[in-house]
Structure formats: C-alpha cells, structure tokens
Scaffold this active site. Sequence first.
Site, short mmCIF file in Angstrom:
data_model
loop_
_atom_site.label_atom_id
_atom_site.label_comp_id
_atom_site.label_asym_id
_atom_site.label_seq_id
_atom_site.Cartn_x
_atom_site.Cartn_y
_atom_site.Cartn_z
N SER A 297 0.85 -1.20 0.00
CA SER A 297 0.00 0.00 0.00
C SER A 297 0.88 1.24 0.00
O SER A 297 2.00 1.21 0.53
CB SER A 297 -0.88 0.02 1.25
OG SER A 297 -1.53 1.27 1.37
N TYR B 50 -1.81 -0.77 10.41
CA TYR B 50 -1.94 -1.18 9.00
C TYR B 50 -0.75 -0.66 8.20
O TYR B 50 -0.10 -1.42 7.47
CB TYR B 50 -3.25 -0.66 8.42
CG TYR B 50 -3.41 -0.91 6.93
CD1 TYR B 50 -3.74 -2.18 6.46
CD2 TYR B 50 -3.21 0.10 6.00
CE1 TYR B 50 -3.87 -2.43 5.10
CE2 TYR B 50 -3.35 -0.13 4.63
CZ TYR B 50 -3.68 -1.40 4.19
OH TYR B 50 -3.81 -1.64 2.84
#
Length: 247
Positions: A145, A158
């Site tokens: 990501s 995350y």
Amino acid sequence: MHHERPVALVTGSTSGIGAAVARRLARDGFSVVVHSRSSAQAGLALAAELDSAVYVQADLADDAARVKLIDDAIAAWGRLDVLVNNAGISRVIPHADLAAATPDIWHELHEVNVVAPFRLIALAEKALRDAAQRGRSGCVVNVSSHAGVRPKGASIPYAASKAALNHMTRLLAVSLAPDIRVNAVAPGLVDTPLTAGWTHAQQLWKERSPMRRAASPDDIAQAVAMLVTSDYLTGEILLSDGGLNLT
Ligand SMILES: NC(=O)c1ccc[n+]([C@@H]2O[C@H](COP(=O)([O-])OP(=O)(O)OC[C@H]3O[C@@H](n4cnc5c(N)ncnc54)[C@H](OP(=O)(O)O)[C@@H]3O)[C@@H](O)[C@H]2O)c1
C-alpha cells in the site's frame, strides 16, 4: 502429466483487487489458483468462470492452513510459477488515537499482512525455483500500500504492516535472486468492498490526485501483470496511486 501453462496462485482472489488479478492472469494464459478465507461460494464461482482455475480455501492467520494452501496449489497442476500475495486486512483507527491501536490489532494485522506472505513465499520457494529451471524465473508480487511508503493510511498498525511488507520485498529480492523475482505493487485508493465507505479518501482522490480518480481493481491488476511479465525487475515497490504522492 506435464502442464504447459504457467500457474499462478493469487491469495484473497474472491473480491476486489485479487479477483481482478486472477481474471487478468487467466486472460494472460495462466492457470490460476483462486483463494480466500471464507468466501468459498465466490471462489468456486470465479474458478468455474475462468478457463483453467481451481479454488482453495485457507485462513492465512493459521500456519497449518498456509502449508496446506501451498501444497494444494502445487498439487493442482504440479507446478507454481507466480505467487501474488494479495490477501490483506485493514483497520481504520485515527492515527492520534494511540489507545485504540491495541496489541491484539497489531498482532492480527502483522500475522495476515506480513507473516503470511513471508510464510507462503518460504513454502513455495522450491516450486518457484523450479520455474527458473524451466527457463523463466519464479515471480512473487506482494500487494502492499502507499500507506507503507508515506506516513498515511487507515491506521498506524496497518501502515506499519505494509511498510514491513515492502522491506521484506526488497530483502527477499536479494536473497532469492536470480531464481525468483520479488516485487510489490503499492496501491493508493482502490474502489473495492474494503473502501466502499471511505468517503473522505474518495473525495481526496477525485479532487487532488493528478489522475482525478481512485484506481479500479483492473488498474492494479494491470500493474501486477506488468511485474509478472518482466524478466528483469526485482525489488521494486511500484507506487500505483494516480500520482497523489506528487501533490
Ligand atoms: N482497496 C484499497 O484501496 C487498497 C489500497 C491499498 C492496498 N490494498 C491492499 O490490497 C489487498 C486487497 O485489498 P481489497 O481492497 O481487494 O480487499 P477485499 O476486497 O477486502 O478482499 C480481501 C481478500 O482477502 C481475503 N482475506 C482477508 N483476510 C484473509 C485471511 N486471513 N486469510 C485468507 N484470505 C483472507 C478475503 O477473503 P474473504 O472474503 O473470504 O474474507 C478476500 O478474498 C490487501 O492486501 C489490501 O491491504 C487495498
């Protein structure tokens, strides 16, 4: 019997980015192992829709299930050429709310987003090296990501898990070369079930990103397919955020 087509395992391929990657690689001539944790119906339906595909269910938080997944994937056609570590989980927690980022959340995200991809690569290493013996290096693509590159993202646990995945990508690119190439695609916002309610991010991508939109799952599948097609790229983290990082 010798299976002519190259074989790709795409984890988390019943939904969103993974489903688009499975469809794309099938179109590009791969036999595909479709996988998910619990959405078996969707997995069986997608495998039936593709030309040459099977579905395997496995919870990647469980190491015995990881072992079985790789065993089943290799058993399907007797070879494994490409591993796409796409399955991942997210938690939305305001970065300033440190108390909400509990140890349990840190451990859960780390187990699925970091330990699982590493273990799948370790378990598939021999099969991926065998691909090199057939003339093309084995290939791993990790779906990380932009949150693992910039101080952004759904939550700190995350983002940190994706930063770990990016660094693991570079470390393994060195360790496994030249038999196995290891790269990552780092999407910004992608329109998937995971981000359906993320109105603030959707607004941001529409207004501020140079491409003026979030990615579609197909956009990310195209980036994965590019890395799979390459014979030379390794250790790259391909930021795929429509240019948002430039603004
Ligand atoms: N969407 C975005 O904007 C975006 C941006 C950057 C990065 N990413 C990354 O892209 C990847 C895919 O995201 P997505 O938005 O396509 O997600 P998604 O639509 O929520 O799909 C996730 C897939 O992963 C599987 N999965 C989740 N946890 C699992 C587990 N413990 N064991 C096995 N399979 C598991 C799910 O299976 P079940 O349905 O059976 O649970 C599903 O097939 C993730 O790694 C995510 O972090 C997404």
